[in-house]
Design a protein around this motif. Structure first.
Motif, PDB file in Angstrom:
ATOM      1  N   ARG A  70       0.845  -1.205   0.000  1.00 16.68           N
ATOM      2  CA  ARG A  70       0.000   0.000   0.000  1.00 16.68           C
ATOM      3  C   ARG A  70       0.877   1.250   0.000  1.00 16.68           C
ATOM      4  O   ARG A  70       0.646   2.174  -0.796  1.00 16.68           O
ATOM      5  N   GLU A  78      -6.468   0.642   9.572  1.00 16.73           N
ATOM      6  CA  GLU A  78      -6.910   0.697   8.179  1.00 16.73           C
ATOM      7  C   GLU A  78      -8.368   0.244   8.105  1.00 16.73           C
ATOM      8  O   GLU A  78      -8.816  -0.582   8.898  1.00 16.73           O
ATOM      9  N   THR A  80     -10.405   1.011  -0.008  1.00 20.26           N
ATOM     10  CA  THR A  80      -9.984   1.567   1.272  1.00 20.26           C
ATOM     11  C   THR A  80     -10.862   2.762   1.648  1.00 20.26           C
ATOM     12  O   THR A  80     -11.457   3.419   0.800  1.00 20.26           O
ATOM     13  N   LEU A 126     -10.697  -1.559   5.356  1.00 19.70           N
ATOM     14  CA  LEU A 126     -10.506  -2.259   4.089  1.00 19.70           C
ATOM     15  C   LEU A 126     -11.727  -3.073   3.694  1.00 19.70           C
ATOM     16  O   LEU A 126     -12.487  -3.550   4.545  1.00 19.70           O
ATOM     17  N   ASN A 134      -4.183  -1.691  -4.744  1.00 17.52           N
ATOM     18  CA  ASN A 134      -5.490  -1.106  -5.074  1.00 17.52           C
ATOM     19  C   ASN A 134      -6.345  -2.008  -5.946  1.00 17.52           C
ATOM     20  O   ASN A 134      -7.553  -1.778  -6.071  1.00 17.52           O
TER      21      ASN A 134
END
Length: 643
Positions: free
Chosen positions: A220, A385, A365, A387, A360
């Motif tokens: 990422r 995060e 995200t 996700l 991605n």
């Protein structure tokens, strides 16, 4: 993470050792059976107290063997060095180069551009030593060179320079067991896009070397062209491929397997189906299918792999553990629930990588909590995060973003500095090192983390855990796990002791207990767990011997101040000799920052720099002096075996 052993009369120390070799006559068998080993006890050494001792790699420990006829004998131990990583013992394209010099995709030694003389890089961080069982009558050793601490200009080079491994053919003295390097060659990783930070390794039951790639680059962060991760992977690619556009974080973070053929030629594959994590070491269980992994770093997980076929890690099912705490005494304890992350083949995962997939392409995200998104926290990103896996990308998530996907499915990603793993086969026990039990393994004081499964006491000097292995276990959904070596729980076995303030030698942990366990190796023959330290809490790091029956702990090796004890490998029998290998890496590191008053710190630093070189080299070697049994020359003699 980052950062020992000639046998004077070394032996295969099997407690029920095959002193009944087929070549022996019945009378000889009967005579030798009188001298079977009953127990092995290591007699420890004191911690170093002088500058001279603090600079050396040495042992003055001993081992006492008690035989079934009641006699005992004590054998003194010493340390033998094979070579240092700076020694020009490796041959690369007809040129002699330092053993720790990395090579590029074309097999050329990599030049340090910061060196005025354009010298080659030389890793100061030798790690894993695997001594293969004899191949075509020859003995081979595979050694990791984990990273480069600094370049010639003194700037950090960690993770920027491609790593390497060497293949050493060893000469073994048939009368004494003494080992010497006959030839050293660099292993070619061009078929798998190079080698990333190899930490520890192990010998598979089928006589191949299983390596590691720890601290996998975060995919990422790689997408941010201004990030440190992007710069790191591109610098690595420039050194290795000569082309930074070939940089790809998904090339790294797997289990390399090295096979040596009858002609002494090494070949490499990477097992992509074992998952992409901060691989510390892969340890195969006796079924030749079940594998456990250490996952180094903060906010990491505990993973298990079950291969489809024996002696073949190219396809299998990957599991992650959910820790359910049951106690905090003696380091802590908890039950383990295993979550099935999915099944894959190496080819399937490799094809996904070759497709050019990015982070991605796998995840959506969000920067804030949102419907359909799962909140997680794991090592490589370091913060919360949010996700969501894109449709059809579950396999990519499971095997390329293993820790993230495990956390999304409810597995625990709160372990801190999970290091070595080793096996006690007879007792069906797995040992696991947590080098620093703090941070994510403590109770979350903010209450904001997505999960807080682990709430254990802070022990900066770490804990070595024991995990029992059982058959008939099921996963989190009640489906059978097709392995007889599944760990349903874990508990503290050997616990470090932090000090309220540093002692006169700069130690912030009790010097007579293990601090920051890292490398683990178990001897079935000696019923002994060996532990190597990577300690910021001990000024000198040590190797320890822990008898699993008597629970006695003994210090058996000291490495130079600031260095880490690495490459630990207890070997019960190679051509009837026993060895305990241990290296040192990055000597002198961080000594300047320590509060040392017992000796003159400036003199200590000067001695390390002059005698070894601070962060310039590492040593590969082994502990010598283990007893000799298979011919019984020292056990059967009335003069040598004395009570």
């Amino acid at each position: 993470m980052i950062n020992k052993k000639l046998v004077k009369k070394g032996a295969a120390l099997a407690l029920a050792l095959a002193i009944t070799a087929p070549a022996l006559a019945p009378a000889e068998v009967a005579a030798q059976n009188k001298f079977k080993v009953e127990s092995v006890k290591f007699n420890g050494m004191k911690a170093p107290t002088t500058v001279d001792e603090m600079v050396k790699t040495y042992t003055n420990a001993s081992v006492t063997v008690k035989y079934q006829n009641g006699k005992e004998k004590t054998f003194p131990l010493t340390y033998k060095t094979l070579f240092k990583s700076e020694d020009k013992v490796a041959t690369v394209k007809g040129e002699r180069v330092p053993a720790g010099t990395p090579i590029d995709v074309n097999g050329n030694p990599i030049v340090d551009p910061s060196s005025p003389e354009k010298k080659y890089f030389v890793s100061d961080a030798p790690d894993s030593n695997t001594i293969l069982n004899p191949i075509n009558g020859k003995l081979y050793m595979i050694t990791h060179y984990e990273y480069q601490t600094v370049d010639a200009a003194g700037k950090s080079a960690y993770g920027l320079v491609p790593a390497s491994m060497s293949l050493t053919e060893l000469n073994q003295n048939s009368k004494t067991g003494e080992l010497k390097a006959k030839s050293v060659k660099k292993i070619d990783f061009s078929a798998v896009n190079g080698l990333w930070i190899p930490c520890n390794g192990s010998l598979s039951p089928w006589n191949t070397h299983l390596g590691s790639e720890e601290y996998e680059p975060d995919a990422r962060q790689f997408l941010d062209t201004q990030s440190k991760t992007r710069s790191q992977v591109e610098t690595f690619a420039q050194f290795y491929f000569g082309d930074k556009s070939k940089a790809n974080p998904y090339f790294y973070g797997f289990t390399p397997e090295i096979t040596v053929d009858k002609k002494g030629k090494a070949s490499v594959v990477k097992h992509y189906s074992t998952g992409r994590i901060s691989h510390e070491l892969a340890k195969v269980m006796p079924d030749n299918r079940t594998v456990y992994f250490g996952d180094d770093g903060g906010n990491t997980g505990l993973f298990m792999y079950v291969a489809d076929k024996e002696k073949d890690l190219s396809a299998g099912t990957l599991y992650a553990a959910k820790f359910k705490q049951t106690g905090s005494e003696n380091g802590g304890s908890g039950d383990l629930e295993w979550i099935n992350l999915g099944h894959a083949t190496d080819k399937e995962v490799e094809d996904i990588i070759k497709s050019g997939i990015t982070f991605n392409d796998i995840f959506e995200t969000s920067e804030v909590p949102a419907e359909g998104f799962t909140a997680i926290k794991q090592y490589s990103y370091g913060k919360i995060e949010y996700l969501k896996v894109k449709p059809g990308k579950e396999k990519a998530a499971a095997f390329l973003e293993t820790r993230r996907y495990a956390a999304m499915l409810g597995a625990t990603t709160e372990f801190n500095k999970m290091e070595g793993v080793t096996l006690n086969e007879k007792d069906r026990k797995l040992y696991l090192a947590i080098s620093d039990q703090s941070k994510s393994m403590e109770k979350d004081p903010t209450g904001k983390d997505p999960a807080d499964h682990i709430q254990l006491p802070k022990i900066k000097s770490g804990v070595t855990y024991e995990l029992g292995l059982k058959k008939g276990q099921t996963d989190s959904k009640g489906k059978a796990i097709h392995s007889s070596y599944v760990a349903p729980s874990m508990h503290g076995l050997i616990v470090g002791e932090d000090l309220p303030k540093a002692d006169a030698y700069g130690n912030t942990a009790n010097v007579d207990k293990v601090a920051n366990p890292d490398n683990l190796s178990y001897s079935e023959a000696m019923r002994t767990l060996f532990i190597g330290e990577d300690s910021g809490n001990h000024t000198n790091n040590y190797v320890w011997a822990y008898n699993v029956d008597t629970k006695e702990l003994a210090r058996i090796l000291s490495v130079p101040a600031g260095a880490e004890a690495t490459g630990l490998n207890a070997i019960d029998n190679r051509n009837n000799y026993a060895y305990i290998f241990s290296n040192f890496q990055h000597p002198g590191d961080e000594i300047a920052d320590r509060s040392i008053t017992a000796v003159n710190k400036d003199e200590l630093l000067k001695a390390v720099d002059e005698q070894i070189g601070i962060n310039k080299t590492g040593g590969i070697g082994y502990i010598s002096g283990l007893p000799f049994f298979t011919k019984m020359s020292d056990a059967a003699s009335k003069k040598s075996a004395s009570k």
